[in-house]
Design a protein around this motif. Sequence first.
Motif, PDB file in Angstrom:
ATOM      1  N   UNK A   1       0.468  -1.172  -0.161  1.00 44.74           N
ATOM      2  CA  UNK A   1       0.149   0.109   0.254  1.00 44.74           C
ATOM      3  C   UNK A   1       0.797   1.460  -0.060  1.00 44.74           C
ATOM      4  N   UNK A   2       2.055   1.135   0.584  1.00 40.28           N
ATOM      5  CA  UNK A   2       2.591   2.474   0.570  1.00 40.28           C
ATOM      6  C   UNK A   2       3.517   2.398  -0.615  1.00 40.28           C
ATOM      7  N   UNK A   3       4.077   1.219  -0.841  1.00 40.82           N
ATOM      8  CA  UNK A   3       4.624   1.747  -2.399  1.00 40.82           C
ATOM      9  C   UNK A   3       3.437   2.526  -3.214  1.00 40.82           C
ATOM     10  N   UNK A   4       2.117   1.957  -3.189  1.00 39.64           N
ATOM     11  CA  UNK A   4       1.110   1.722  -4.222  1.00 39.64           C
ATOM     12  C   UNK A   4       1.396   3.923  -3.890  1.00 39.64           C
ATOM     13  N   UNK A   5       0.660   4.119  -2.959  1.00 37.66           N
ATOM     14  CA  UNK A   5       1.097   5.558  -2.329  1.00 37.66           C
ATOM     15  C   UNK A   5       2.380   6.211  -2.724  1.00 37.66           C
ATOM     16  N   UNK A   6       3.324   5.701  -3.236  1.00 34.38           N
ATOM     17  CA  UNK A   6       4.834   6.560  -2.928  1.00 34.38           C
ATOM     18  C   UNK A   6       4.854   6.501  -4.864  1.00 34.38           C
ATOM     19  N   UNK A   7       4.346   5.478  -5.359  1.00 32.30           N
ATOM     20  CA  UNK A   7       4.425   5.136  -7.386  1.00 32.30           C
ATOM     21  C   UNK A   7       3.605   6.138  -7.906  1.00 32.30           C
ATOM     22  N   UNK A   8       2.857   6.652  -7.267  1.00 29.76           N
ATOM     23  CA  UNK A   8       1.149   7.572  -6.969  1.00 29.76           C
ATOM     24  C   UNK A   8       1.540   8.742  -8.111  1.00 29.76           C
ATOM     25  N   UNK A   9       2.654   9.065  -7.218  1.00 31.20           N
ATOM     26  CA  UNK A   9       2.957  10.452  -7.596  1.00 31.20           C
ATOM     27  C   UNK A   9       2.219  11.097  -7.364  1.00 31.20           C
ATOM     28  N   UNK A  10       1.490  10.915  -6.278  1.00 30.21           N
ATOM     29  CA  UNK A  10       0.249  11.481  -5.253  1.00 30.21           C
ATOM     30  C   UNK A  10       0.719  11.577  -4.278  1.00 30.21           C
ATOM     31  N   UNK A  11       2.003  12.512  -2.978  1.00 29.39           N
ATOM     32  CA  UNK A  11       2.729  11.922  -2.706  1.00 29.39           C
ATOM     33  C   UNK A  11       1.827  12.904  -1.249  1.00 29.39           C
ATOM     34  N   UNK A  12       1.768  11.897  -0.251  1.00 28.24           N
ATOM     35  CA  UNK A  12       0.848  12.880   0.696  1.00 28.24           C
ATOM     36  C   UNK A  12       2.022  13.669   1.822  1.00 28.24           C
ATOM     37  N   UNK A  13       1.225  14.689   2.770  1.00 33.21           N
ATOM     38  CA  UNK A  13       2.968  15.579   3.481  1.00 33.21           C
ATOM     39  C   UNK A  13       3.362  14.913   3.472  1.00 33.21           C
ATOM     40  N   UNK A  14       4.729  15.421   3.916  1.00 32.64           N
ATOM     41  CA  UNK A  14       5.996  14.494   4.412  1.00 32.64           C
ATOM     42  C   UNK A  14       6.096  14.522   5.686  1.00 32.64           C
ATOM     43  N   UNK A  15       6.177  13.783   6.547  1.00 35.61           N
ATOM     44  CA  UNK A  15       6.266  13.305   7.232  1.00 35.61           C
ATOM     45  C   UNK A  15       4.939  11.977   7.401  1.00 35.61           C
ATOM     46  N   UNK A  16       4.414  12.277   7.182  1.00 34.42           N
ATOM     47  CA  UNK A  16       2.657  11.207   6.974  1.00 34.42           C
ATOM     48  C   UNK A  16       3.719   9.746   7.302  1.00 34.42           C
ATOM     49  N   UNK A  17       2.443   8.762   7.846  1.00 32.74           N
ATOM     50  CA  UNK A  17       3.088   7.701   7.978  1.00 32.74           C
ATOM     51  C   UNK A  17       2.234   6.673   6.977  1.00 32.74           C
ATOM     52  N   UNK A  18       2.703   6.539   5.628  1.00 35.22           N
ATOM     53  CA  UNK A  18       2.161   5.614   4.807  1.00 35.22           C
ATOM     54  C   UNK A  18       1.598   4.063   4.823  1.00 35.22           C
ATOM     55  N   UNK A  19       1.074   3.559   3.828  1.00 31.19           N
ATOM     56  CA  UNK A  19       0.760   1.683   4.406  1.00 31.19           C
ATOM     57  C   UNK A  19      -0.120   2.011   5.191  1.00 31.19           C
ATOM     58  N   UNK A  20      -0.501   2.750   5.546  1.00 31.04           N
ATOM     59  CA  UNK A  20      -1.289   2.034   6.865  1.00 31.04           C
ATOM     60  C   UNK A  20      -2.774   3.043   7.183  1.00 31.04           C
ATOM     61  N   UNK A  21      -2.805   2.675   8.308  1.00 27.02           N
ATOM     62  CA  UNK A  21      -4.918   4.178   8.710  1.00 27.02           C
ATOM     63  C   UNK A  21      -4.533   5.185   9.637  1.00 27.02           C
ATOM     64  N   UNK A  22      -5.495   5.679   9.369  1.00 24.79           N
ATOM     65  CA  UNK A  22      -5.135   7.070  10.145  1.00 24.79           C
ATOM     66  C   UNK A  22      -6.021   7.225  11.735  1.00 24.79           C
TER      67      UNK A  22
END
Lengths: 648, 328, 149, 444
Positions: free
Chosen positions: B176-197
């Motif tokens: 999921x994290x890779x998906x996020x990174x590869x999507x090109x639509x990057x979340x704000x820096x310092x975010x946790x990725x691949x997991x839930x909010x």
Amino acid sequence: MRDKDVRIGVYICHCGTNIAGIVDVEEVARYASSIPGVVVARHYTFMCSETGQNMIKDDIKNLKLNGVVVAACSPALHEVTFKNAVKEAGLNPYLFEMVNIREHCSWTHTDRRLATEKAKDLVRMAIAKVKELEPLEEVKAEVVNSVLVVGSGVAGLSAALTLARAGLTVYIIDKRPVLGGFVTRLVNIAPIGIRGREFVKPMIDELVEMPNVKVLTNAEVISVEGGVGNFKVRIRQRPTYISDLCTLCGYCEKACPIEVPNEYEGKLTMRKAIYLPFKEAYPPKYVIDENACTKCGKCIDACPVKAIDLSVKERYIDLNVGAIIIAVGHEPYEPDKGEFGYGLTRRVITSLQLERLLDEEGPTGGRFIIDGKVPKTIVFISCVGSLIGNKTTNACSRRCCSTITYDTLKILSKNPDSHIYILYRDIRTYGFEEELYWKALENGVVFVKFEEPPKVEVMGDKIMVYVREATINKNIVIPADLVVLFVGMTPSNAGEIVRIFKLSRTADGFIREAHLKLRPAETPTEGIFLAGAAAGPKGVMESVIHGAAAASKALALLLNKKYILREPLVAKVDEELCSGCLICVGMCPFNAISVKYVGERRVATVNPLLCMGCGTCAAACPSGAMEHNGFKDKQILAQVRAFAGVVV
Amino acid sequence: MSPKVRVALYWLASCGGCEESQVDAISDKIDIISNLEIVFWPVAMDFKKEDVEKLPDESIDVAVINGGVRLKEHVEMVKLLRRKSKIVIAYGSCASWGGIPGLANLYDINEVLSRVYSEVPTLQEKGVMPRPKSVTNEGMEIELTEVLPMLLPLDAVIDVDYYIPGCPPTPETFLKALETLLSGNLPPRKSVIGASTRALCEECPLNKTKPDKVLIKEIRRIYNTKIDPSKCLLVQGIPCLGPVTRGGCNAKCPRVGSPCIGCYGPLDKHIDYGAKAISFIASILDLNDENEIKKALDNGIPDPAGLVHKFTLPASRLKVNLKRGEHK
Amino acid sequence: MSSEYEPKVLMFTCNWCSYAAADLAGTSRMKTPHNIRIVRVMCSGRVDPQFIMEAFAQGADGVIVSGCHPGDCHYMEGNYKALRRMLLLRKLLEQLGIEPERLRLEWISASEARKFVEITTDTVEKLRKLGPLKPRLDYVRKIMEEVVK
Amino acid sequence: MEGAKLGEVAVVGGGIAGIQAALDLADTEFKVYLIERSPSIGGRMAQLDKTFPTLDCASCILTPKMAEVLRKDNIELLTLAEVVDVIKNGNKFKLTIKQRPRYVDTNKCTGCGTCVEKCTARGKLGAPDEFNEGLSTRTAVYIPFPQAVPKKAVIDPNICLRLRYKRGCGICEKVCPANAINFNDTERILNLTVDAVIVATGYKFIDPRLPELSIYGYGKYPEVYTNIEFERILDARGPTGGALIKKDGSHPERIVFIQCVGSRHYKINPYCSAYCCMASIKQAILAKEHEPKVDVTILYMDIRAYGKGFQDFYNRAENEYGIRFIKGRTAGITEDPSKKKLIVKYEDVMRGTIETMETDMVVLALGIVPNIPSFLNRLGVVRNGRVITRPGDPISTYVDGIFVIGATLNPTDIPDAVLQGSAAAARVTEHVLRRKTPFEVMRS
């Protein structure tokens, strides 16, 4: 969040010399103005004076302030003053913070430098908090101008009458088939000496004639939702089977083959399964005892007006009310068989049965006889089921001592040569009712103090009562013709009521009030009030007062009111962050938090009308989704961080 | 076809579980692998420090680093990787907040070394401490990197762009994290990725079994409790950290009747994960008598730090046992 | 400890009892130590252990949480919740090298101005004996700075 | 504003019963005149340290209510004011009120207390402090107690040097930062017309100096206290700052409480004062909390633990606090000057013996009598020193629109006083609204 364009005004009060005498107010103002975000910092002799308040108001308007800090006395004194000033100047009053540099600073310190440093710290902390504050709106809720009164005893009737007379819509319900409650079983209301049924009759008569009153008998609340100003109540009404066509002719009763003990006569006589509880009963019609009735149908055939329909089913009624008054009363303690000889002979009776024996309209026509004989030696045992006996509440039932002394006088007036013994722990004829005790003494009633509960033995014709007289420390035996057990008051169905209305009980099992001393007619849940013996043992007159007091609370809430306004310093859920873990729900003592669905997701939600704003849920919320308005995490943390000297 | 994403993978003080999860995640995802160009992965391939040094600055697209910073060498390596990478990701609990090795911060480094080299049972000679410099039998002088006085999460040493939580992160989380990174639509820096909010309870099937009010009279421990795996563990008195821990693992542990131990770490609003965990656990302990509460806590939570900071101590507000400084 | 050391104490008081007691101490002109800074919350049950962690991390030498006496809570039982949390937090703090005496939970009713004075005074005295927390925080800060360098 | 009100009501007496009535009426949108004889509302409850059976502090729970009175726009507070007469006029009542001068402009005074600090009439020149039952003195210009409402200074003309001699001193005027002192203030007669009157004038204590009560030695022995005096000693705001000490500063080893002093007494007061058993138990517990080693005995006739939570409280006193309960009447108190001890002679009913007990302090649980204002007599609702009310409603008198509540009626504890206060507000609402058509009611 408001970091970028925050514009704060800081106002330091001298309070004459109260503050300025110790704290260098100029220095504090100078320091405050050096903090980023502070647009103006002033000091003045009396900030609370008209001039001082105008100073703040003018600055808010002229300098477009969006945050105000006043450093003066305790918020307990003037928070409202300054909040109003801020509001009048057009700024949201929740963007204001008060700093106490008088009680907490100038008045408790002597060192000018240290006191000034402390004042600066406190001001800095408040500024940090104001930077994080957010405008809040008072919670405005529409109210329904009607009240549900649960229970139609003296307390409930008193409350309902008051409310109805003042013009509110009143629903009064009782789980029994008739109105009037416990008092209808009493022959003497001490100390006024009125028959219970006659006492409530004019109240009921007036009430049922009012167009704004709706009476439901055989009815119980089964669920409550919503909150103050707008409760949604579901009521189940068990069938009465008999319509208003009933003319009280009594043919049905004659036809009925079933006989059961008559609880309205203290079970001293029998009644049919279809019966009229008592002459003055309201509603004025026969009722059917569901538990006893076999539905044989003989009564239907006997009824000349076709008033009986045994196919009627229970029905559900949904009400919308602005307030609820709980007046479910108490139940007299029912002794076990053999407890102080009860149930072993017809000559050991409870105080309730005594009431019936003394009533002109009771089973003996008011003649004080038992088994056809006038009892000569009568022994009263007090505190049965309250302080002594198999099951006790360990709480005094408050009214028995006065009632006992009153009853003995009544017996003596009927049979002057009776020998009466009252076995007691302490005589608790409080207030003016002490005079009843004196009268009983003067009339030769013998008072026997015990420490250990007496023992009762049935021996043929006589009943032997053994007791150790505590003041002479001797065992005595009284051969009695009649023993009267004065039974205590026990909570009536309180467990169920507490569950349905989300209330709580005190150690004695009765319903807990919001504050034992100062809010005795309220429950902790806003909009739900408490009256009568449901809250604990009470006399008839005390219940009248309690009922009126509960009504007063409902009147203040609802009379001529369209809305209620509540402080917005309540908890609020960030639904985006909530995981639905439910930890908060268990935290809330006011049951203000419930669960709702956002799509598939289960999240907590706060009813701002029930929330009292303690913030316990916010402290517990493991996600940080629950926030306490005015005391949000970031607001308190800002204070904590500023405390250490970090200006944020 | 777009150019391949240049990836560096590195491990610090870690157990290797993170690598396993990475391999698990991508081994059958040809489409992903084919998009990646691995420029550094010493655990799997023969790369040396020099290989990285040779790369131009910011020439690595993503550096994925797991493990906590425990050695001086770690500091050098992560600084190097930071310089060479556009994005640095802290992978797993250790890199994000210190993880289980971070619990060593409760002790002074000398205590830790003495425990490891002198006290625990071993077949080898006891009491031989690692020496910074030693000479081999062949007469070669070798230098051992220095142990830091405390374990640090990655972001205490370098800037971290994103965090992927877990011990280890589940393959799904990594994907999921890779998906996020590869999507090109990057979340704000310092975010946790691949997991839930949101917290784990949301995705836990046992959450539905909770009664309205979650209150307990005693805190129980798993070693001597018979757990009903069909019911919420918290309600059974087991201090499950699901309510306070970030979701995203699909509640792997509670699902099989084992409490959440918090490996997905804090939620965005936490400023001290452990303190927040303390708060909710203590809150639901429905006792009012001080002695009863103490007894329940002593029986149920003999080691609070081990419970609530199992993965987060070095990132907590206090970071270490503050008395350590006084051992010196 | 050096005589110049002045402990910094952060105090969370509930609005209904303990804040009022602090007010009364002032009204009665009782002398309190100048080291106390009060943060007013509505109930001691509002105090999140995170606030206390933050306070220590920011250099507070001691924290006092004060609420209504058991049974007196304006919100029925918020103070019990505070009690449970503080008891567990204190255990954690001990593991983190913060002496349990640095976190106090006290019940001070609105009329107990004297108790307010006694507790704040006693806290400051005890903290003086314990010494400052700052050197320990500085030690950690130093390590981190060295590592990053 | 006035037009929106349902009616106007006078509440006479600013104790807890009157305060509650006023607050409920204000919330129901009545205009309320709360008329209080002393400079502050609060009544007897304000003087209490703690309340039974919860032991919560009286001021903590009362102060918010007092502050609320001040905040309500619907309540006009008249302090230092006494109702001299009430005349029924149709549906209305005309009140004549005498208001004594405060000599302080309440609009200007901030309650800062600077004047009190500087006042020269203090110590021997001061006056017995009413709030502390004369166990301490106060200055001529004073604030009755820390939580007083209104928290404004007041000058006692009997001891103020300036007011007595018409010249000199005046230091308060000079130091007042708000220029609030006004030596030219005068008595005022106010007239009000209202729809209803609630009387909540409370009670008076039986005078312990009565010849019938001389056996207790009050006034003769300094360590014999009334229970309200003892309450002040227990209170942190009291003369000893809450320290349980004798007048010589030493701590008592034993305290004896004597119940029914001037109540249940055939000559003075035949009835029971209803509050004192629990009050003494409370004070006994508080004494134990102050000084765990102190030995406490309560000499009683019957323990009347009749209210909610009372029996529990009584049991706790006996079992947890080890307070000794002895059933019996007291024969007399003497002093052993050599030992500086009081000697209580009493009958131990349960043992059938006459005993004596040495003690350091004696606390007399005083009986109370209704404090019935004379206008009620003139309205004809008083018989044999008691207010007569309707049999079905204990707070409604036979004069429609006059309601009597609290200890004016009969001995009442705090919850009952509060309930009667609220109930009276409800009665007023009924009384006023029943005269109006429902349409009028709804329109407002």
